[in-house]
Design a protein around this motif. Structure first.
Motif, PDB file in Angstrom:
ATOM      1  N   ASP A 306       0.826  -1.205   0.000  1.00 15.77           N
ATOM      2  CA  ASP A 306       0.000   0.000   0.000  1.00 15.77           C
ATOM      3  C   ASP A 306       0.864   1.259   0.000  1.00 15.77           C
ATOM      4  O   ASP A 306       0.591   2.231  -0.716  1.00 15.77           O
ATOM      5  CB  ASP A 306      -0.914   0.023   1.229  1.00 15.77           C
ATOM      6  CG  ASP A 306      -1.992  -1.056   1.189  1.00 15.77           C
ATOM      7  OD1 ASP A 306      -2.134  -1.713   0.143  1.00 15.77           O
ATOM      8  OD2 ASP A 306      -2.680  -1.231   2.216  1.00 15.77           O
ATOM      9  N   THR A 310       0.766   4.152  -2.871  1.00 11.33           N
ATOM     10  CA  THR A 310       0.351   5.507  -2.505  1.00 11.33           C
ATOM     11  C   THR A 310       1.538   6.466  -2.410  1.00 11.33           C
ATOM     12  O   THR A 310       1.357   7.686  -2.421  1.00 11.33           O
ATOM     13  CB  THR A 310      -0.414   5.505  -1.173  1.00 11.33           C
ATOM     14  OG1 THR A 310       0.418   4.927  -0.141  1.00 11.33           O
ATOM     15  CG2 THR A 310      -1.690   4.686  -1.284  1.00 11.33           C
ATOM     16  N   LYS A 327      -9.460   0.384  -4.408  1.00  9.82           N
ATOM     17  CA  LYS A 327      -8.936   0.979  -3.170  1.00  9.82           C
ATOM     18  C   LYS A 327      -7.871   2.028  -3.462  1.00  9.82           C
ATOM     19  O   LYS A 327      -7.918   3.150  -2.932  1.00  9.82           O
ATOM     20  CB  LYS A 327      -8.361  -0.115  -2.266  1.00  9.82           C
ATOM     21  CG  LYS A 327      -7.764   0.409  -0.970  1.00  9.82           C
ATOM     22  CD  LYS A 327      -7.260  -0.712  -0.080  1.00  9.82           C
ATOM     23  CE  LYS A 327      -5.916  -1.249  -0.527  1.00  9.82           C
ATOM     24  NZ  LYS A 327      -5.334  -2.199   0.446  1.00  9.82           N
ATOM     25  N   LEU A 331      -7.765   6.014  -2.698  1.00 12.17           N
ATOM     26  CA  LEU A 331      -6.754   6.593  -1.820  1.00 12.17           C
ATOM     27  C   LEU A 331      -5.951   7.694  -2.509  1.00 12.17           C
ATOM     28  O   LEU A 331      -5.459   8.615  -1.849  1.00 12.17           O
ATOM     29  CB  LEU A 331      -5.797   5.493  -1.328  1.00 12.17           C
ATOM     30  CG  LEU A 331      -6.369   4.495  -0.323  1.00 12.17           C
ATOM     31  CD1 LEU A 331      -5.381   3.372  -0.051  1.00 12.17           C
ATOM     32  CD2 LEU A 331      -6.741   5.192   0.994  1.00 12.17           C
TER      33      LEU A 331
END
Length: 545
Positions: A306, A310, A327, A331
């Motif tokens: 993640d 990101t 997702k 984000l």
């Protein structure tokens, strides 16, 4: 005639009255004796009058989307609702989120003989098969309990004999309350994604072959697509466990094989001893050496993944449609220009379709089983059966009416709390506070969940692309006899450990691929050829059911 009619009417009333009294008295003394088949006679009444357990323990993996905001499944709204309905307090026990460690913990638990009341896992990938676990006294055979105490799943199976065939062993045992995907569109949900904005910046097309993938990854490494002036891009994050998993088959399908067991025209094969597997390893070794693969791929968990996405570092990976593509898009919604898309599973030859991608079956072996040490299996069966009722179906798929969904024109529509979460949670995580539709479980997954879960056009397009893979070489959901399971556990325990270790060594260059023939010989020394024969026999039995 009037007299005769009156006498007949009086007699009928008397018989009815006596029968009513007799029934009332009998039920007061012994309800079970006078209602031997309550589920068959009156499912609704039986479900309402069911005596549920006061408490029991439940071993189940903690889904990552749930773990993002909750400590355990007892905090899930669906289980809070179930506790309100039944009065049952469930003690959830969660193993490691690492699949290999979780399986090791399961094996240690089984060896100790100290079982929880319910174990939910994928039973067809265990060292021991379901028949063996029933035979050695670990699990309870559920056929008779379902027939007597589970009207909802019993009704579903009677209406779907093809599913009943899947959830039974060759011996006819039902061993778990199954997770069932209720529609074909629910069966494809995982595949490769890539940064489209990076492709556009570097004037590249979507890769369709392994050769094109290599060209794209090289450009990601050298072209500074994130624009920070640093060579910090990670072109591709390989998940080696996804390669070896028959559920995900990361990249390996381009070579026309699965890493482990697969079949070609009815003949079972084992991928890691095939020459095509060596070709796959040669490519991965080159990519790793040339820094096209994340150098820390073997140690990267979900949280690190993640962070790399990101953090605007990662260019491509294999992941889920909702819990990955959706997702990360949510984000990164405030990151200008950021765009992820799904791409087709690659092949070796331009214009050819990959032999293998990801495709689920309606039932894959995942389910909640009751252990032999459970003191109240009949009550637990009734508790588990709730998930297959109309009310249970709505709760497991959609959560709580008025909170996570509203009925609009007879359609369960997720609320803004789920689709536009005020705390900024992705839908995969907001929904996972209420329902288990994103994390599987003992219920039937509803297509109406997917229709709303894949909100974005990029997700719908990814589903189309990922669905193109042929997947003809996938094995059906076979089961093994107790004896076969013991032998397979003996063979594959060592073989899997060795194969995973050697995959890493080959890819990282710690072991030369000149040693591949030695690797194959070692795998065969564990008994891989015998394991293939066992799988062949089991597959032949499955098709003869």
């Amino acid at each position: 005639m009037k007299k005769t009619g009156f006498l007949l009417l009086a007699s009928a009333l008397l018989v009815s009255l006596l029968a009513g009294c007799s029934g009332a008295n009998s039920k007061k003394e012994d309800p079970a004796k006078n209602d031997p088949k309550p589920a068959e006679n009156n499912p609704a009444t039986e479900q309402k009058e069911a005596a549920y357990p006061a408490s029991f323990s439940y071993w189940v993996g903690l889904n990552g989307n749930v773990a993002a905001t909750l400590a355990d499944y007892s905090e899930l709204k669906v289980y809070k609702k179930l506790e309100e309905n039944t009065g049952t307090k469930v003690e959830f026990k969660h193993p490691s989120t690492d699949p290999a460690q979780a399986e090791e913990q399961f094996n240690l638990m089984i060896a100790s003989g100290n079982y929880p009341d319910v174990i939910e896992k994928s039973w067809l990938v265990s060292g021991k098969g379901p028949d063996a676990l029933i035979e050695d006294g670990t699990l309870i055979r559920l056929n008779e309990l379902i027939d007597q105490h589970a009207p909802n799943i019993k009704k579903y199976l009677s209406e779907h004999p093809e599913i009943e065939k899947m959830i039974k062993t060759d011996s006819g045992n039902i061993y778990a309350f199954p997770f069932i995907r209720g529609d074909n569109e629910l069966m494809v949900f995982f595949g490769p994604i890539i940064r489209q904005d990076w492709l556009e910046k570097l004037n590249l097309e979507e890769p369709a072959t392994i050769e094109e993938w290599e060209k794209v990854l090289t450009a990601f490494r050298d072209g500074d697509p994130n624009g920070n002036g640093k060579k910090d891009e990670i072109p591709y994050l390989l998940n080696y466990r996804n390669v070896r998993s028959g559920a995900t088959n990361e990249l390996i399908g381009a070579w026309g094989i699965a890493a482990q067991f697969y079949q070609v025209n009815g003949k079972v094969m084992y991928g890691e001893i095939q020459p095509e597997y060596k070709q796959f390893l040669e490519t991965m070794q080159r990519w790793y050496k040339e820094k096209l693969i994340d150098p820390d791929f073997a140690a990267t968990d979900g949280k690190l993944q993640d962070a790399k996405v990101t953090g605007d570092q990662l260019g491509s990976l294999y992941t889920y449609n909702g819990g990955g593509l959706g997702k990360y898009t949510d984000l990164m919604k405030d990151k200008p220009g950021f765009k992820l898309i799904g791409v087709s599973h690659p092949s070796l030859v331009k214009g050819e379709i990959s032999a293998l991608g990801q495709v689920d079956k309606p039932y894959t072996g995942l389910g909640a089983a009751i252990t032999k040490t459970s003191k109240n299996p009949e009550q637990i069966v009734k508790w588990l059966d709730w998930g297959y009722s109309e009310e249970g179906n709505m709760a497991f798929n959609f959560g709580i009416e008025g909170e996570s969904y509203e009925m609009v024109d007879n359609y369960p529509k997720y609320t803004d709390k789920i689709t536009k979460n005020p705390d900024g949670l992705p839908m995969a995580q907001s929904l996972s506070q209420y329902a288990r539709s994103t994390s599987n479980g003992p219920f039937i997954q509803d297509i109406r969940y997917l229709e709303q879960y894949l909100q974005k056009d990029t997700q719908k397009e990814a589903l189309k692309k990922w669905s193109q893979a042929k997947n003809e070489i996938v094995l059906p959901p076979i089961t093994l006899t107790a004896e076969e399971s013991k032998r397979m556990a003996s063979i594959m325990g060592d073989a899997n450990t060795y194969a995973e270790e050697m995959m890493l060594k080959f890819i990282m260059g710690a072991e030369s691929l000149d040693k591949f023939d030695d690797f194959v010989a070692t795998m065969k020394s564990f008994g891989i050829d015998e394991a293939v024969k066992i799988q062949q026999t089991a597959m032949d039995r499955y098709f003869a059911r």
